[in-house]
Scaffold this motif. Structure first.
Motif, PDB file in Angstrom:
ATOM      1  N   THR A 171       0.813  -1.230   0.000  1.00  0.00           N
ATOM      2  CA  THR A 171       0.000   0.000   0.000  1.00  0.00           C
ATOM      3  C   THR A 171       0.835   1.263   0.000  1.00  0.00           C
ATOM      4  O   THR A 171       0.302   2.353   0.067  1.00  0.00           O
TER       5      THR A 171
ATOM      6  N   VAL B 159      -7.184  -1.846   1.387  1.00  0.00           N
ATOM      7  CA  VAL B 159      -6.491  -2.955   0.717  1.00  0.00           C
ATOM      8  C   VAL B 159      -6.408  -4.182   1.630  1.00  0.00           C
ATOM      9  O   VAL B 159      -6.700  -5.310   1.208  1.00  0.00           O
TER      10      VAL B 159
ATOM     11  N   ALA C  72     -10.039  -0.833  -4.142  1.00  0.00           N
ATOM     12  CA  ALA C  72      -9.857  -2.000  -3.272  1.00  0.00           C
ATOM     13  C   ALA C  72     -11.170  -2.506  -2.694  1.00  0.00           C
ATOM     14  O   ALA C  72     -11.186  -3.523  -2.001  1.00  0.00           O
TER      15      ALA C  72
END
Length: 332
Positions: free
Chosen positions: A61, A99, A127
């Motif tokens: 990320t 995520v 996501a």
């Protein structure tokens, strides 16, 4: 033991211990990256003292935030998972929660101010998170709290000992992988990263000094220290990823016990530091990490030329367009 902001002893309220951070490291080992810790010849030449960089911008990320998000998500019970999670963010925490929650099959709502980077909003939505935008960060925290009160599980960016322990795994890796260090610099938003890193390093390398860095207009920790506890502060910094409207008692207690000082630099200095990281360290960081370079110069002035610096390069989620725009605004 290095002197902290409240004296020479551990503050009684500090609750995160090395065992907590090690437990978090074991829990998240299969879902996060053990990021590189490398000597930087370019930064060493620039600053005139040996510099080691902990490259958290290479984390999943794009920032350290994946660690705390994963630690909390993996610690939820079945009812908390079923309720879904809500997080508030100026960018990186929202990306990380979206995520990591998506990867673990947990529904996530991410609340961000409209000033958050457009890319952060796009990535969180891609996501699978339900992204809610508010007018400002204070409104984002208010909406987060309302959703929590309605039964959604809170995944707070910094007021949670499990999240703090997860961020502290950065410090464990730094202690294991770096050579000799005298001083470590860590950016501060809400304070979970520096709290966890400081707790880990104080346990593993007790002689190392830890320095926090904020930007003007995002000074929640330095203002808390000045006032004797967490207070709400007005936010005006372009560095939204450091823009917490207040720190928590949890992070305040850790910083006042374990950190040598909190330095404040301007937005212009942070943007210049971002460009210097690109040119001299060959890494594309965001201003939340760029702010470390002007602060590092001040640390060297204070402690002398025998310093051996560690820099936690916390994230790289700024676009070229963003940095170019900021550089033009500040003339750097």
């Amino acid at each position: 033991m290095a002197r902290g902001l409240v004296g020479d002893v551990w503050h009684a309220a500090v609750v995160i211990e090395l065992a907590d951070i090690q437990a978090a490291a074991d829990r998240i080992a299969d879902v996060v990256v053990h990021t590189p810790t490398v000597p930087s010849p370019g930064l060493t030449e620039l600053l005139g003292v040996p510099v080691t960089a902990k490259l958290e911008l290479l984390q999943r990320t794009g920032s350290f935030k994946a660690r705390g998000a994963a630690a909390k998500l993996l610690a939820l019970d079945d009812a908390e998972r079923a309720a879904g999670v809500v997080a508030v963010s100026g960018g990186n925490h929202g990306i990380a929660v979206a995520v990591m929650a998506g990867a673990l099959g947990v529904a996530a709502t991410v609340v961000m101010p409209r000033s958050a980077p457009a890319r952060a909003v796009e990535v969180a939505r891609a996501a699978g998170a339900d992204v809610r935008l508010t007018e400002d960060m204070a409104g984002a925290f208010a909406l987060m709290n309302r959703l929590r009160d309605e039964g959604v599980t809170l995944l707070h960016p910094f007021d949670d000992p499990i999240v703090l322990a997860g961020q502290g795994t950065v410090g464990l890796e730094l202690a294991d992988d770096a050579g000799e260090l005298t001083d470590v610099l860590v950016s501060i938003g809400g304070g979970a990263l520096i709290s966890g890193v400081a707790a880990a390093l104080r346990a593993r390398r007790p002689g190392v000094r830890i320095w926090g860095v904020e930007t003007e207009g995002a000074q929640a920790m330095s203002q808390a220290i000045a006032k004797g506890g967490p207070v709400e502060v007005p936010l005006s910094s372009i560095v939204t990823t450091l823009s917490a409207p207040t720190v928590s008692q949890l992070t305040y207690d850790h910083v006042t016990a374990l950190v040598s000082d909190v330095l404040v630099v301007s937005d212009a200095e942070a943007v210049r530091g971002t460009l210097e990281l690109a040119e001299h360290a060959k890494v594309w960081a965001e201003p939340a990490a760029g702010c470390l370079l002007p602060a590092a110069r001040r640390v060297v002035e204070r402690v002398g030329g025998d310093a051996r610096l560690g820099l936690v390069v916390c994230g790289g989620n700024a676009t070229v367009a963003d940095v170019t725009t900021w550089a033009g605004r500040f003339g750097v």
